[in-house]
Design a protein around this motif. Structure first.
Motif, PDB file in Angstrom:
ATOM      1  N   ALA A 330       0.825  -1.163  -0.084  1.00  0.00           N
ATOM      2  CA  ALA A 330       0.069   0.148   0.198  1.00  0.00           C
ATOM      3  C   ALA A 330       0.758   1.246   0.010  1.00  0.00           C
ATOM      4  CB  ALA A 330      -0.988  -0.092   1.126  1.00  0.00           C
ATOM      5  N   PHE A 331       2.047   1.099   0.419  1.00  0.00           N
ATOM      6  CA  PHE A 331       2.889   2.239   0.603  1.00  0.00           C
ATOM      7  C   PHE A 331       4.150   2.500  -0.630  1.00  0.00           C
ATOM      8  CE2 PHE A 331       2.260   0.715   4.783  1.00  0.00           C
ATOM      9  CZ  PHE A 331       1.463   1.829   5.249  1.00  0.00           C
ATOM     10  N   PHE A 332       3.885   1.493  -1.685  1.00  0.00           N
ATOM     11  CA  PHE A 332       4.463   1.536  -2.994  1.00  0.00           C
ATOM     12  C   PHE A 332       4.092   2.872  -3.924  1.00  0.00           C
ATOM     13  CE2 PHE A 332       5.767  -3.204  -3.021  1.00  0.00           C
ATOM     14  CZ  PHE A 332       6.233  -2.992  -1.619  1.00  0.00           C
ATOM     15  N   GLY A 333       5.002   3.373  -4.542  1.00  0.00           N
ATOM     16  CA  GLY A 333       4.566   4.548  -5.385  1.00  0.00           C
ATOM     17  C   GLY A 333       4.767   5.833  -4.545  1.00  0.00           C
ATOM     18  N   ARG A 334       5.127   5.730  -3.368  1.00  0.00           N
ATOM     19  CA  ARG A 334       5.044   7.046  -2.638  1.00  0.00           C
ATOM     20  C   ARG A 334       6.518   7.385  -2.227  1.00  0.00           C
ATOM     21  NH1 ARG A 334       0.671   6.043   2.537  1.00  0.00           N
ATOM     22  NH2 ARG A 334      -0.906   5.320   1.120  1.00  0.00           N
ATOM     23  N   ALA A 336       9.470  10.266   0.135  1.00  0.00           N
ATOM     24  CA  ALA A 336       9.507  11.323   0.894  1.00  0.00           C
ATOM     25  C   ALA A 336      11.257  11.679   0.766  1.00  0.00           C
ATOM     26  CB  ALA A 336       9.436  10.877   2.451  1.00  0.00           C
ATOM     27  N   GLY A 337      11.456  13.077   0.609  1.00  0.00           N
ATOM     28  CA  GLY A 337      12.892  13.391   0.577  1.00  0.00           C
ATOM     29  C   GLY A 337      13.409  12.758  -0.750  1.00  0.00           C
ATOM     30  N   GLY A 338      14.675  12.120  -0.263  1.00  0.00           N
ATOM     31  CA  GLY A 338      15.231  11.243  -1.464  1.00  0.00           C
ATOM     32  C   GLY A 338      14.827   9.782  -1.868  1.00  0.00           C
ATOM     33  N   HIS A 339      13.919   9.483  -1.012  1.00  0.00           N
ATOM     34  CA  HIS A 339      13.563   7.978  -0.883  1.00  0.00           C
ATOM     35  C   HIS A 339      12.378   7.986  -1.849  1.00  0.00           C
ATOM     36  CE1 HIS A 339      16.305   6.354   2.014  1.00  0.00           C
ATOM     37  NE2 HIS A 339      16.142   7.592   2.661  1.00  0.00           N
ATOM     38  N   VAL A 340      12.305   6.936  -2.905  1.00  0.00           N
ATOM     39  CA  VAL A 340      11.235   6.543  -3.592  1.00  0.00           C
ATOM     40  C   VAL A 340      10.825   5.082  -3.252  1.00  0.00           C
ATOM     41  CG1 VAL A 340      10.325   6.174  -5.952  1.00  0.00           C
ATOM     42  CG2 VAL A 340      11.845   8.075  -5.602  1.00  0.00           C
ATOM     43  N   ILE A 341       9.602   4.903  -2.799  1.00  0.00           N
ATOM     44  CA  ILE A 341       9.254   3.554  -2.333  1.00  0.00           C
ATOM     45  C   ILE A 341       8.704   2.643  -3.586  1.00  0.00           C
ATOM     46  CG2 ILE A 341       8.057   2.257  -0.550  1.00  0.00           C
ATOM     47  CD1 ILE A 341      10.279   4.210   0.388  1.00  0.00           C
ATOM     48  N   ASP A 342       9.421   1.879  -4.231  1.00  0.00           N
ATOM     49  CA  ASP A 342       8.988   1.206  -5.277  1.00  0.00           C
ATOM     50  C   ASP A 342       9.021  -0.489  -4.858  1.00  0.00           C
ATOM     51  OD1 ASP A 342      11.781   0.637  -5.004  1.00  0.00           O
ATOM     52  OD2 ASP A 342      11.964   1.402  -7.269  1.00  0.00           O
ATOM     53  N   GLU A 343       9.535  -0.953  -3.699  1.00  0.00           N
ATOM     54  CA  GLU A 343       9.584  -2.099  -3.410  1.00  0.00           C
ATOM     55  C   GLU A 343       9.854  -2.185  -1.790  1.00  0.00           C
ATOM     56  OE1 GLU A 343      12.621  -4.342  -2.978  1.00  0.00           O
ATOM     57  OE2 GLU A 343      13.759  -2.606  -3.157  1.00  0.00           O
ATOM     58  N   ALA A 344       9.766  -3.639  -1.160  1.00  0.00           N
ATOM     59  CA  ALA A 344       9.904  -3.385   0.099  1.00  0.00           C
ATOM     60  C   ALA A 344      11.335  -3.285   0.785  1.00  0.00           C
ATOM     61  CB  ALA A 344       9.599  -4.918   0.607  1.00  0.00           C
ATOM     62  N   GLY A 345      12.332  -3.452  -0.114  1.00  0.00           N
ATOM     63  CA  GLY A 345      13.719  -3.130   0.214  1.00  0.00           C
ATOM     64  C   GLY A 345      13.676  -1.823   0.375  1.00  0.00           C
ATOM     65  N   LEU A 347      11.329   0.235   1.054  1.00  0.00           N
ATOM     66  CA  LEU A 347      10.678   0.801   2.395  1.00  0.00           C
ATOM     67  C   LEU A 347      11.767   0.736   3.433  1.00  0.00           C
ATOM     68  CD1 LEU A 347       8.225   1.997   3.575  1.00  0.00           C
ATOM     69  CD2 LEU A 347       7.404  -0.327   3.714  1.00  0.00           C
ATOM     70  N   ALA A 348      12.083  -0.577   3.596  1.00  0.00           N
ATOM     71  CA  ALA A 348      13.118  -0.918   4.647  1.00  0.00           C
ATOM     72  C   ALA A 348      14.322  -0.016   4.801  1.00  0.00           C
ATOM     73  CB  ALA A 348      13.828  -2.519   4.490  1.00  0.00           C
ATOM     74  N   MET A 349      14.910   0.551   3.722  1.00  0.00           N
ATOM     75  CA  MET A 349      15.990   1.587   3.769  1.00  0.00           C
ATOM     76  C   MET A 349      15.400   2.720   4.249  1.00  0.00           C
ATOM     77  SD  MET A 349      19.060   1.624   3.520  1.00  0.00           S
ATOM     78  CE  MET A 349      19.473  -0.062   2.926  1.00  0.00           C
ATOM     79  N   TYR A 350      14.228   3.285   3.781  1.00  0.00           N
ATOM     80  CA  TYR A 350      13.619   4.366   4.116  1.00  0.00           C
ATOM     81  C   TYR A 350      13.358   4.344   5.874  1.00  0.00           C
ATOM     82  CZ  TYR A 350       9.900   7.803   5.151  1.00  0.00           C
ATOM     83  OH  TYR A 350       9.215   8.825   5.732  1.00  0.00           O
ATOM     84  N   VAL A 360      13.747  -5.822   7.363  1.00  0.00           N
ATOM     85  CA  VAL A 360      14.384  -6.551   6.209  1.00  0.00           C
ATOM     86  C   VAL A 360      13.226  -6.460   5.045  1.00  0.00           C
ATOM     87  CG1 VAL A 360      15.539  -8.473   5.192  1.00  0.00           C
ATOM     88  CG2 VAL A 360      15.986  -7.836   7.679  1.00  0.00           C
ATOM     89  N   GLY A 361      13.556  -6.137   4.046  1.00  0.00           N
ATOM     90  CA  GLY A 361      12.538  -6.177   2.850  1.00  0.00           C
ATOM     91  C   GLY A 361      12.304  -7.488   2.445  1.00  0.00           C
ATOM     92  N   GLY A 362      11.133  -7.750   2.016  1.00  0.00           N
ATOM     93  CA  GLY A 362      10.662  -9.178   1.772  1.00  0.00           C
ATOM     94  C   GLY A 362      11.151  -9.811   0.474  1.00  0.00           C
ATOM     95  N   THR A 363      11.795  -8.885  -0.542  1.00  0.00           N
ATOM     96  CA  THR A 363      12.281  -9.372  -1.733  1.00  0.00           C
ATOM     97  C   THR A 363      13.488 -10.334  -1.479  1.00  0.00           C
ATOM     98  OG1 THR A 363      11.957  -7.157  -2.687  1.00  0.00           O
ATOM     99  CG2 THR A 363      13.604  -8.855  -3.875  1.00  0.00           C
ATOM    100  N   ALA A 364      14.102 -10.180  -0.306  1.00  0.00           N
ATOM    101  CA  ALA A 364      15.017 -11.104   0.004  1.00  0.00           C
ATOM    102  C   ALA A 364      14.565 -12.580   0.179  1.00  0.00           C
ATOM    103  CB  ALA A 364      16.056 -10.674   1.099  1.00  0.00           C
TER     104      ALA A 364
END
Length: 397
Positions: A330-334, A336-345, A347-350, A360-364
């Motif tokens: 639900a948070f993908f495509g959002r 903030a600052g220099g962060h673009v949330i396009d996948e869970a990893g 988001l984890a870094m954000y 830990v992002g679920g891609t792993a």
């Protein structure tokens, strides 16, 4: 020219260890990071187990052990399997290794070769697919989403089987999802395996005692596939002994012999003192296991309640282990600052950068729409971490 082997270049770094390292680096800079990325109990090893290790030092257990582990430890493991799981194994069918992680890898290296297929339900523990690559096998990923509690069905398993299928890796209770297969669900999967006599089941049961739904069920209990099932377990999670590095397999004798041969050539037997500690863990007072389980259960309930209060978080109720695995697409495509949330990893870094919470992002884990959070931390840390996460997510637009 210096060149790495093709074997190594096929492997990916561990995302869980990478996030834990990044968390440690931020902490070293004085930043207050709450680490929910690591799969490690926050308890100390129980005193009676530490006492056994101290005695082992005083008794001069300082020499090489047998490759498969001390006879007394293997006997204690067979007693544990009989007592806790109703499974009968001889000590010769037990091989003790440097953690359950080596036990899994040993087994795959012994049974999988080039071109062999290994069925791996997703979400999966990050190292399974890398170990299959190391064995020169081919991963066949079978996805199970949150709507089915991250558990594969017999129909999915049957559809994934081919003439090249060599193994199925099953983890219950699961890392990363906390899902637990019931006896009936395991029986249905066992019935599929029974129809395919060349398939070996690798059953990772390291979270056995962190189970909130009753008695642990092992797929090895079914006679029609027991002689093709390798049970992997150890002391790290149930007894808060991650650093002691003791795991084991209980396996058909031919696999146990093969693992013994392999291990004898590249690590030999595990730490002698840690083995004596593990013997005390399996044979000693088990009240410590239940006390830790109750604490994890309380934290699970706290974590589920708080995450569900965050708009956009889709959270199931895990039945074991100590992880939450919410769906966060639900948070993908959002941004903030220099962060673009396009996948869970991303988001984890954000969340690490902005909330100072390590996840830990679920891609792993083969689930790119999910996020793994470990609640193997204090109630206060967990509540503060989720509050930070909620505030950081509110800033995404």
């Amino acid at each position: 020219m210096t060149q790495l082997s093709a074997r190594l270049t096929r492997l990916s770094p561990s995302e869980t260890l990478a996030m834990s390292q990044k968390s440690a680096e931020l902490k070293a800079r004085g930043i207050d990071v709450i680490n929910l990325s690591v799969g490690e109990p926050d308890f100390f090893t129980p005193d009676h187990i530490k006492a056994a290790a101290k005695k082992a030092v005083d008794d001069n257990f300082s020499f090489y052990s047998p490759v498969a582990g001390y006879a007394d430890l293997r006997e204690a493991i067979t007693d544990k399997l009989r007592r806790d799981n109703g499974l009968d194994y001889a000590p010769a069918q037990i091989v003790v290794s440097n953690g359950a992680k080596q036990s899994v890898c040993n087994t795959l290296l012994c049974i999988v070769g080039e071109g062999d297929e290994v069925i791996v339900p997703a979400p999966y523990w990050v190292s399974y697919v890398e170990m299959v690559k190391l064995a020169e096998g081919t991963n066949v990923i079978v996805a199970a989403g949150i709507e089915q509690d991250f558990k594969i069905t017999p129909a999915q398993l049957e559809a994934a089987v081919t003439p090249r299928t060599r193994a199925l890796i099953l983890c219950s209770p699961s890392n990363p999802t906390g899902s637990v297969y019931s006896r009936d669900e395991l029986k249905a999967l066992a019935d599929v395996i029974a129809r395919h006599p060349d398939i070996i089941v690798l059953s990772d049961e390291i979270y056995e005692h962190i189970n909130y739904v009753g008695r642990h069920e092992s797929i090895a209990q079914f006679d029609e596939i027991k002689d093709r099932t390798v049970v992997v377990n150890g002391v790290s999670k149930a007894y808060a002994m991650t650093g002691w590095r003791i795991g084991f397999i209980a396996a058909p004798l031919w696999i146990a012999k093969a693992v013994n041969t392999l291990q004898g050539q590249y690590t030999s037997g595990p730490c002698s003192v840690a083995q004596k500690a593990a013997e005390a863990a399996f044979a000693g007072d088990q009240r410590c296991v239940e006390e830790m389980r109750q604490t994890f259960l309380r934290r699970r309930d706290l974590g589920v309640r708080l995450l569900r209060e965050i708009p956009g978080m889709k959270v199931n109720v895990p039945q074991g282990a100590f992880y939450l695995f919410p769906e966060v697409d639900a948070f993908f495509g959002r941004r903030a600052g220099g962060h673009v949330i396009d996948e869970a990893g991303a988001l984890a870094m954000y969340l690490l950068d902005e909330a100072h919470v390590a996840t830990v992002g679920g891609t792993a884990f083969g689930a790119p729409t999910c996020l793994r959070l470990s609640y193997a931390t204090s109630d206060a840390n967990l509540a503060e971490a989720i509050a930070r996460i909620g505030k950081a997510l509110e800033r995404l637009r």
